[in-house]
Design a protein around this motif. Structure first.
Motif, PDB file in Angstrom:
ATOM      1  N   ALA A  64       1.187  -7.010  10.671  1.00  5.51           N
ATOM      2  CA  ALA A  64       0.505  -5.736  10.950  1.00  5.51           C
ATOM      3  C   ALA A  64       0.278  -4.901   9.691  1.00  5.51           C
ATOM      4  CB  ALA A  64       1.296  -4.931  11.975  1.00  5.51           C
ATOM      5  N   CYS A  65       1.287  -4.824   8.840  1.00  7.66           N
ATOM      6  CA  CYS A  65       1.202  -3.916   7.695  1.00  7.66           C
ATOM      7  C   CYS A  65       0.423  -4.513   6.535  1.00  7.66           C
ATOM      8  CB  CYS A  65       2.598  -3.512   7.226  1.00  7.66           C
ATOM      9  SG  CYS A  65       3.627  -2.798   8.541  1.00  7.66           S
ATOM     10  N   GLY A  66       0.400  -5.842   6.449  1.00 15.37           N
ATOM     11  CA  GLY A  66      -0.327  -6.469   5.352  1.00 15.37           C
ATOM     12  C   GLY A  66      -1.798  -6.116   5.353  1.00 15.37           C
ATOM     13  N   ALA A  67      -2.360  -5.931   6.539  1.00 14.18           N
ATOM     14  CA  ALA A  67      -3.784  -5.605   6.647  1.00 14.18           C
ATOM     15  C   ALA A  67      -4.094  -4.196   6.154  1.00 14.18           C
ATOM     16  CB  ALA A  67      -4.230  -5.752   8.097  1.00 14.18           C
ATOM     17  N   LEU A  68      -3.048  -3.385   5.941  1.00 10.39           N
ATOM     18  CA  LEU A  68      -3.241  -1.992   5.545  1.00 10.39           C
ATOM     19  C   LEU A  68      -2.904  -1.766   4.075  1.00 10.39           C
ATOM     20  CD1 LEU A  68      -1.503  -0.385   8.663  1.00 10.39           C
ATOM     21  CD2 LEU A  68      -3.953  -0.729   8.313  1.00 10.39           C
ATOM     22  N   ALA A  69      -2.811  -2.849   3.304  1.00 12.96           N
ATOM     23  CA  ALA A  69      -2.362  -2.745   1.918  1.00 12.96           C
ATOM     24  C   ALA A  69      -3.275  -1.859   1.067  1.00 12.96           C
ATOM     25  CB  ALA A  69      -2.265  -4.134   1.296  1.00 12.96           C
ATOM     26  N   HIS A  70      -4.500  -1.611   1.517  1.00 12.22           N
ATOM     27  CA  HIS A  70      -5.422  -0.772   0.751  1.00 12.22           C
ATOM     28  C   HIS A  70      -5.157   0.715   0.957  1.00 12.22           C
ATOM     29  CE1 HIS A  70      -7.015  -1.061   4.818  1.00 12.22           C
ATOM     30  NE2 HIS A  70      -7.659   0.066   4.590  1.00 12.22           N
ATOM     31  N   ASP A  71      -4.313   1.037   1.957  1.00 13.54           N
ATOM     32  CA  ASP A  71      -4.065   2.435   2.324  1.00 13.54           C
ATOM     33  C   ASP A  71      -2.555   2.676   2.309  1.00 13.54           C
ATOM     34  OD1 ASP A  71      -3.663   4.892   3.585  1.00 13.54           O
ATOM     35  OD2 ASP A  71      -5.361   4.630   4.945  1.00 13.54           O
ATOM     36  N   GLU A  72      -2.054   3.289   1.235  1.00 13.33           N
ATOM     37  CA  GLU A  72      -0.609   3.441   1.067  1.00 13.33           C
ATOM     38  C   GLU A  72       0.028   4.215   2.215  1.00 13.33           C
ATOM     39  OE1 GLU A  72       2.593   5.490  -2.016  1.00 13.33           O
ATOM     40  OE2 GLU A  72       0.474   5.419  -2.515  1.00 13.33           O
ATOM     41  N   ARG A  73      -0.582   5.329   2.607  1.00 10.86           N
ATOM     42  CA  ARG A  73       0.016   6.147   3.670  1.00 10.86           C
ATOM     43  C   ARG A  73       0.043   5.385   4.995  1.00 10.86           C
ATOM     44  NH1 ARG A  73       1.011  11.695   4.505  1.00 10.86           N
ATOM     45  NH2 ARG A  73       2.207  11.823   6.426  1.00 10.86           N
ATOM     46  N   ALA A  74      -1.057   4.690   5.325  1.00 11.66           N
ATOM     47  CA  ALA A  74      -1.093   3.923   6.567  1.00 11.66           C
ATOM     48  C   ALA A  74      -0.069   2.794   6.538  1.00 11.66           C
ATOM     49  CB  ALA A  74      -2.494   3.362   6.797  1.00 11.66           C
ATOM     50  N   MET A  75       0.124   2.184   5.367  1.00  8.88           N
ATOM     51  CA  MET A  75       1.091   1.103   5.237  1.00  8.88           C
ATOM     52  C   MET A  75       2.506   1.624   5.440  1.00  8.88           C
ATOM     53  SD  MET A  75       1.302  -1.647   2.128  1.00  8.88           S
ATOM     54  CE  MET A  75       1.420  -0.322   0.917  1.00  8.88           C
ATOM     55  N   GLN A  76       2.823   2.783   4.878  1.00  9.95           N
ATOM     56  CA  GLN A  76       4.148   3.357   5.058  1.00  9.95           C
ATOM     57  C   GLN A  76       4.388   3.737   6.513  1.00  9.95           C
ATOM     58  OE1 GLN A  76       4.045   6.515   2.217  1.00  9.95           O
ATOM     59  NE2 GLN A  76       4.469   5.203   0.472  1.00  9.95           N
ATOM     60  N   ASP A  77       3.367   4.257   7.180  1.00  9.46           N
ATOM     61  CA  ASP A  77       3.490   4.555   8.607  1.00  9.46           C
ATOM     62  C   ASP A  77       3.761   3.276   9.394  1.00  9.46           C
ATOM     63  OD1 ASP A  77       3.061   7.229   8.170  1.00  9.46           O
ATOM     64  OD2 ASP A  77       0.927   7.170   8.658  1.00  9.46           O
ATOM     65  N   CYS A  78       3.112   2.189   8.980  1.00  8.94           N
ATOM     66  CA  CYS A  78       3.317   0.905   9.635  1.00  8.94           C
ATOM     67  C   CYS A  78       4.753   0.429   9.454  1.00  8.94           C
ATOM     68  CB  CYS A  78       2.333  -0.125   9.070  1.00  8.94           C
ATOM     69  SG  CYS A  78       2.372  -1.732   9.888  1.00  8.94           S
ATOM     70  N   PHE A  79       5.292   0.564   8.249  1.00  6.87           N
ATOM     71  CA  PHE A  79       6.680   0.197   8.007  1.00  6.87           C
ATOM     72  C   PHE A  79       7.622   0.986   8.918  1.00  6.87           C
ATOM     73  CE2 PHE A  79       5.851  -1.078   3.312  1.00  6.87           C
ATOM     74  CZ  PHE A  79       5.524  -2.351   3.714  1.00  6.87           C
ATOM     75  N   ARG A  80       7.363   2.277   9.043  1.00  5.40           N
ATOM     76  CA  ARG A  80       8.237   3.114   9.875  1.00  5.40           C
ATOM     77  C   ARG A  80       8.216   2.650  11.324  1.00  5.40           C
ATOM     78  NH1 ARG A  80       6.516   7.344   6.568  1.00  5.40           N
ATOM     79  NH2 ARG A  80       4.865   7.935   8.003  1.00  5.40           N
ATOM     80  N   ARG A  81       7.025   2.318  11.823  1.00  8.18           N
ATOM     81  CA  ARG A  81       6.943   1.836  13.204  1.00  8.18           C
ATOM     82  C   ARG A  81       7.731   0.545  13.367  1.00  8.18           C
ATOM     83  NH1 ARG A  81       1.565   3.409  12.478  1.00  8.18           N
ATOM     84  NH2 ARG A  81       0.885   1.246  12.199  1.00  8.18           N
ATOM     85  N   GLY A  82       7.635  -0.343  12.370  1.00  9.78           N
ATOM     86  CA  GLY A  82       8.389  -1.580  12.434  1.00  9.78           C
ATOM     87  C   GLY A  82       9.883  -1.339  12.423  1.00  9.78           C
ATOM     88  N   MET A  83      10.340  -0.387  11.596  1.00 13.51           N
ATOM     89  CA  MET A  83      11.763  -0.061  11.541  1.00 13.51           C
ATOM     90  C   MET A  83      12.254   0.488  12.879  1.00 13.51           C
ATOM     91  SD  MET A  83      12.114   1.692   7.780  1.00 13.51           S
ATOM     92  CE  MET A  83      11.804   0.759   6.273  1.00 13.51           C
TER      93      MET A  83
END
Length: 299
Positions: free
Chosen positions: A259-278
Motif C-alpha cells: 500500500a505505501c510503496g505506491a505513495l513514495a512520491h508523496d512523503e506526507r501520504a506515505m507517512q500517513d500510510c505507515f501510521r495506518r499500518g502500525m
C-alpha cells in the motif's frame, strides 16, 4: 528588556501554569544542552531553559498509552494553542523513535507578543504512559538554538529499553519449523529471540543502503519503520505464540510494501500510510491476545 525576551518569558510562565494528571516512576532520560538551566519534577520530567532565555525544552508524562500518536498530537497541539502557545502554522511531520519505540515529531511556527517562534512537538508511548516533548525557540536565533535543541531531543532514551538492548542475546535459537511453532502455542524464549527471528531478516536488507543520502527515501522509511515496529512488537508480545506474533508483523510489513510503496512520491501520504499500518498491526495483536491458539504454553 527586549520584546522577544518578554514574549519568551510570557510563554514560559504560561507553561508553568499547565497541569495534568500525575504519572510518576517514568522510564526516561534526556540531557539538556550544556549551560542550560535544568529543572525536574514528577509530571514535568525535564525542563531545559537557555542561558539567554530565548528557548526552552519540556518533557511531560501522562498515564495511559496513546493508540494513535497523530490523533494524540492533534489534541495536544489544539489545546496548547488555545492556551496561547504559538502553534499557528504546521511546518512538517516525521516518524521517529525513542530507544526503538515509535515516536512522532511535528514542527510548527507562530507568533506570540509580536515575536516569531519555531517549535517541536514529539509524542511517544511506552510502559503504559505517553510522553510529550515540546520545544520553543526564537526564530531569529534558530541558527544557534535549533542544533542545541535537536541534540537534546536526540539524547532522549528509555533506560530500561537501552539496558535490554545491551543484554547478551539469548543463545537458544527458535525452532523454525512450522509444526513446532504451532504445537502447544509455544512462545519465543525471550524478546531478543523474537527480534532475531522476526526483525533482523527484514532489516538486514537495509544495512547496505546509505541512509544519510536521502532520509526521506521510501526504502529508508520502510526499513526504519519496519524495524521500529517489529522491535516494539517483540518487546510487548514475544510471549505470545510464535505464529501469532509473526502473523501480525508479516501483515503489517506486507501492508507497508503493497500500500505505501505506491505513495513514495508523496512523503506526507506515505507517512500517513505507515501510521495506518502500525495501527492495524496493533489492533490485530490485541485481538490475537484473546485467541486460544495465541496463548503460549509453558516453555
Amino acid at each position: 528588556m527586549e520584546p522577544a525576551i518578554v514574549a519568551f518569558a510570557f510563554l514560559l510562565i504560561l507553561m508553568l501554569s499547565l497541569a495534568a494528571l500525575p504519572a510518576r516512576a517514568s522510564d526516561f532520560a534526556m540531557h539538556c544542552p550544556p549551560g542550560w538551566q535544568v529543572e525536574n519534577g514528577d509530571q514535568m520530567l525535564r525542563r531545559c531553559i537557555s542561558p539567554s532565555r530565548d528557548a526552552f525544552i519540556e518533557v511531560y508524562v501522562y498515564g495511559g498509552e496513546a493508540a494513535d500518536l497523530s490523533a494524540y498530537l492533534d489534541r495536544q497541539v489544539q489545546a496548547l494553542a488555545q492556551k496561547g502557545l504559538p502553534f499557528h502554522q504546521f511546518r512538517k511531520e516525521a516518524p521517529g523513535n525513542v530507544s526503538g519505540i515509535p515516536a512522532l515529531t511535528r514542527e510548527y511556527t507562530g507568533t506570540a507578543n509580536n515575536a516569531l517562534f519555531h517549535s517541536y512537538v514529539v509524542a511517544t508511548s511506552h510502559g503504559g504512559k505517553t510522553y510529550l516533548l515540546q520545544a520553543l525557540y526564537l526564530a531569529d536565533r534558530a541558527q544557534t538554538l535549533q542544533p542545541q535543541i535537536r541534540d537534546a531531543m536526540n539524547s532522549w532514551t528509555y533506560p530500561s529499553v537501552e539496558q535490554a538492548k545491551a543484554s547478551p542475546p539469548s543463545q537458544t535459537q527458535p525452532d523454525k519449523t512450522p509444526d513446532a511453532a504451532v504445537s502447544g502455542g509455544r512462545s519465543y524464549a525471550s524478546r531478543d529471540q523474537c527480534v532475531d527471528y522476526l526483525c533482523r531478516p527484514f532489516s538486514d536488507s537495509c544495512n547496505t543502503y546509505d541512509r544519510g543520502a536521502d532520509a526521506n527515501h521510501f526504502r529508508y522509511l520502510l526499513c526504519k519503520s519496519a524495524w521500529d515496529k517489529c522491535y516494539s512488537y517483540c518487546t510487548g508480545y514475544w510471549s505470545m505464540a510464535l505464529t501469532c506474533t509473526k502473523e501480525a508483523v508479516t501483515a503489517t510489513q506486507g501492508y507497508w510494501i503493497s500500500a505505501c510503496g505506491a505513495l513514495a512520491h508523496d512523503e506526507r501520504a506515505m507517512q500517513d500510510c505507515f501510521r495506518r499500518g502500525m495501527i492495524d498491526g496493533d489492533n490485530l495483536l490485541r485481538e490475537m491476545r484473546g485467541r486460544p491458539e495465541c496463548k503460549a504454553g509453558s516453555n
